[in-house]
Design a protein around this motif. Structure first.
Motif, mmCIF file in Angstrom:
data_model
loop_
_atom_site.group_PDB
_atom_site.id
_atom_site.type_symbol
_atom_site.label_atom_id
_atom_site.label_comp_id
_atom_site.label_asym_id
_atom_site.label_seq_id
_atom_site.Cartn_x
_atom_site.Cartn_y
_atom_site.Cartn_z
ATOM 1 N N VAL A 336 -9.972 -24.138 33.530
ATOM 2 C CA VAL A 336 -10.145 -25.588 33.643
ATOM 3 C C VAL A 336 -9.097 -26.250 32.762
ATOM 4 C CG1 VAL A 336 -11.683 -27.540 33.249
ATOM 5 C CG2 VAL A 336 -12.604 -25.379 34.109
ATOM 6 N N THR A 337 -8.233 -27.042 33.390
ATOM 7 C CA THR A 337 -7.126 -27.650 32.650
ATOM 8 C C THR A 337 -7.093 -29.167 32.753
ATOM 9 O OG1 THR A 337 -5.644 -27.381 34.533
ATOM 10 C CG2 THR A 337 -5.691 -25.593 32.927
ATOM 11 N N CYS A 338 -7.964 -29.758 33.565
ATOM 12 C CA CYS A 338 -7.983 -31.222 33.685
ATOM 13 C C CYS A 338 -8.165 -31.844 32.308
ATOM 14 C CB CYS A 338 -9.111 -31.663 34.616
ATOM 15 S SG CYS A 338 -9.339 -33.452 34.662
ATOM 16 N N ASP A 339 -7.261 -32.758 31.963
ATOM 17 C CA ASP A 339 -7.340 -33.382 30.644
ATOM 18 C C ASP A 339 -7.635 -34.882 30.723
ATOM 19 O OD1 ASP A 339 -4.954 -34.265 31.680
ATOM 20 O OD2 ASP A 339 -3.692 -33.479 30.071
ATOM 21 N N PHE A 340 -8.021 -35.345 31.913
ATOM 22 C CA PHE A 340 -8.213 -36.787 32.090
ATOM 23 C C PHE A 340 -9.230 -37.371 31.111
ATOM 24 C CE2 PHE A 340 -9.015 -40.835 34.016
ATOM 25 C CZ PHE A 340 -7.810 -41.178 34.593
ATOM 26 N N PRO A 341 -10.394 -36.725 30.870
ATOM 27 C CA PRO A 341 -11.364 -37.311 29.939
ATOM 28 C C PRO A 341 -10.889 -37.361 28.487
ATOM 29 C CG PRO A 341 -12.435 -35.742 31.393
ATOM 30 C CD PRO A 341 -10.961 -35.554 31.563
ATOM 31 N N TRP A 342 -9.771 -36.728 28.189
ATOM 32 C CA TRP A 342 -9.182 -36.816 26.852
ATOM 33 C C TRP A 342 -8.058 -37.855 26.796
ATOM 34 C CZ3 TRP A 342 -11.310 -32.321 28.602
ATOM 35 C CH2 TRP A 342 -12.103 -31.587 27.731
ATOM 36 N N ARG A 343 -7.682 -38.405 27.956
ATOM 37 C CA ARG A 343 -6.534 -39.295 27.984
ATOM 38 C C ARG A 343 -6.862 -40.717 28.451
ATOM 39 N NH1 ARG A 343 -2.919 -38.643 31.492
ATOM 40 N NH2 ARG A 343 -4.021 -37.273 32.934
ATOM 41 N N ARG A 344 -7.637 -40.864 29.544
ATOM 42 C CA ARG A 344 -7.838 -42.187 30.127
ATOM 43 C C ARG A 344 -9.221 -42.281 30.758
ATOM 44 N NH1 ARG A 344 -2.777 -44.071 33.590
ATOM 45 N NH2 ARG A 344 -3.118 -45.995 32.457
ATOM 46 N N MET A 345 -9.580 -43.487 31.170
ATOM 47 C CA MET A 345 -10.834 -43.670 31.888
ATOM 48 C C MET A 345 -10.690 -44.826 32.870
ATOM 49 S SD MET A 345 -13.138 -45.039 28.716
ATOM 50 C CE MET A 345 -12.893 -46.622 27.914
ATOM 51 N N VAL A 346 -11.731 -45.035 33.671
ATOM 52 C CA VAL A 346 -11.710 -46.025 34.740
ATOM 53 C C VAL A 346 -12.883 -46.979 34.565
ATOM 54 C CG1 VAL A 346 -12.012 -46.329 37.237
ATOM 55 C CG2 VAL A 346 -10.481 -44.535 36.368
ATOM 56 N N VAL A 347 -12.629 -48.270 34.824
ATOM 57 C CA VAL A 347 -13.657 -49.291 34.664
ATOM 58 C C VAL A 347 -13.943 -49.938 36.020
ATOM 59 C CG1 VAL A 347 -14.334 -51.399 33.445
ATOM 60 C CG2 VAL A 347 -12.774 -49.763 32.334
ATOM 61 N N THR A 348 -15.221 -50.010 36.415
ATOM 62 C CA THR A 348 -15.588 -50.651 37.664
ATOM 63 C C THR A 348 -15.801 -52.150 37.448
ATOM 64 O OG1 THR A 348 -17.992 -50.412 37.402
ATOM 65 C CG2 THR A 348 -16.777 -48.526 38.307
ATOM 66 N N TRP A 349 -16.027 -52.879 38.548
ATOM 67 C CA TRP A 349 -16.104 -54.334 38.473
ATOM 68 C C TRP A 349 -17.277 -54.828 37.628
ATOM 69 C CZ3 TRP A 349 -20.155 -57.417 40.146
ATOM 70 C CH2 TRP A 349 -21.101 -56.828 40.977
ATOM 71 N N THR A 350 -18.316 -53.997 37.484
ATOM 72 C CA THR A 350 -19.468 -54.393 36.666
ATOM 73 C C THR A 350 -19.271 -54.110 35.186
ATOM 74 O OG1 THR A 350 -20.533 -52.228 36.916
ATOM 75 C CG2 THR A 350 -21.036 -53.911 38.593
#
Length: 414
Positions: A336-350
């Motif tokens: 497992v090499t995905c590092d997205f949760p250590w780098r960025r995140m996403v915000v929804t309209w709410t």
């Protein structure tokens, strides 16, 4: 050497693990799809493990990794004699590309990939999970919430424009529907945070075009699929709309050139079966046409994505190669090499925070920016639980468990 016929290439988990183990040991990375496919064919055809290992050890990449080690040849022999021994190996420095080697808490300040202005959309795209599978309520982000997010982010990362990619002001909706989209772009820009959007040219009437060019985001993806009204309707679900989209886009690009707007414009077409076969005369003609239009800075065949990988119809449209099918089948073999949760995140309209751009239905909420700060969420309990799943390799959450992107191939340079 006499080679025996290969076994079913999709039924050899022991060989799959062997290939991944060799790449991990020698090159400190997962094999990419083509390398994995080639390795499977080689070992299933009778090539011995040590021969495969020596072939890989002779590549330029292996030589580069061991460049500072004068005993490279001796080390290879030792490794062949004692699988898994790494004593003396000198690697070029990389960040921890394997999740298992990362800490739970991220030392890096928070960064944002996407802020969803709205999840409303007039299109019915066949490749989008929003069309038939999104169940959450639709709506539009309140500007006060957006301002709170930008204010916090600018305080946390005053160097955002220099160190981070632009924030994409979309997630699962058509952002140009939001009546304040220009205000959102300008506010972020005034706080040193660049923005970008992926938009549908059909939305570019005169009023919206003028507002978008005046706001001048850093980048735009102009998404135009198909080549006529019929193909556009098959893909985007709107009848008699391709030619109208094309004409509106041409006027928009003409205004961009006349006004000297610096926004980087990418004409984006999804690379999948409904847009034609690779190398077909239709595709070549389409690409050549748009590359020659003034105002288009780049043409992109955008890679087709299956999002979280659980929707059969979306997966079917991908028409994956045999190599990709193998990689999907053996995803639990890869590190497992995905590092997205250590780098960025996403915000929804709410204001809900989700792990990444694949979570279309807020299946894994990590926090709520209406009541929490960015920093509280970034190393909060739910984010740490997500990271722990990736670290352990025991992934059960609905966003990551079927995602083929969790085992990116190569480490990133420091």
């Amino acid at each position: 050497m006499t080679h025996t016929p290969p076994r079913d290439i999709l039924d050899a988990p022991d060989v799959a693990r062997e290939i991944v183990s060799i790449y991990d040991l020698l090159l400190n990375r997962n094999p990419d799809a083509a390398e994995f496919h080639e390795g499977m064919l080689s070992l299933l055809s009778g090539i011995q493990r040590d021969e495969f290992f020596r072939q890989l050890a002779g590549t330029d990449e292996a030589s580069e990794r061991f460049l500072n080690n004068p005993n490279f040849g001796l080390l290879i022999n030792r490794l062949l004699d004692s699988t898994g021994q790494r004593t003396g190996i000198q690697r070029k420095p990389h960040i921890a590309w394997k999740a298992e080697h990362r800490p739970l808490c991220s030392d890096d300040p928070v960064s944002i990939m996407q802020i969803e202005l709205t999840n409303e959309c007039p299109f019915r795209c066949v490749m989008c999970p929003r069309t038939k599978h999104m169940t959450r309520a639709t709506g539009r982000m309140d500007f006060h919430l957006f301002r709170k997010i930008i204010d916090e982010l600018a305080t946390i990362r005053p160097d955002y424009a220099r160190t981070q990619p632009p924030i994409w002001l979309h997630h699962f909706g058509e952002s140009l529907i939001h009546p304040q989209f220009g205000e959102f772009i300008r506010y972020a820009k005034s706080h040193g945070i660049p923005t970008a959007m992926s938009i549908n040219p059909l939305m570019l009437n005169e009023r919206i075009s003028a507002e978008l060019l005046d706001a001048e985001p850093q980048a735009l993806y102009l998404s135009l699929d198909g080549h006529d009204d019929a193909s556009f309707e098959r893909i985007r679900g709107i009848p008699r709309a391709y030619e109208k989209s094309r004409q509106r886009l041409l006027r928009f690009l003409e205004h961009k050139v006349d006004l000297g707007v610096k926004t980087h414009m990418t004409l984006s077409v999804i690379d999948f079966v409904l847009n034609g076969d690779e190398g077909s005369s239709q595709r070549v003609k389409l690409e050549n046409y748009w590359r020659a239009v003034p105002g288009v800075d780049e043409f992109l065949w955008k890679a087709y994505g299956t999002f979280s990988g659980e929707i059969a119809r979306i997966n079917e449209l991908a028409c994956p190669s045999e190599a990709v099918q193998i990689a999907r089948r053996y995803k639990d073999v890869f590190r497992v090499t995905c590092d997205f949760p250590w780098r960025r995140m996403v915000v929804t309209w709410t204001g809900s925070v989700v792990p990444c751009c694949h979570d279309y239905d807020v299946k894994m909420p990590l926090g709520d920016l209406r009541t929490q700060s960015l920093e509280e969420i970034w190393n909060g309990e739910k984010m740490l639980a997500l990271r722990q799943e990736l670290i352990s390799g025991e992934i059960a959450n609905p966003v990551c468990r079927d995602c083929e992107h969790r085992y990116k191939n190569n480490p990133r340079d420091e």
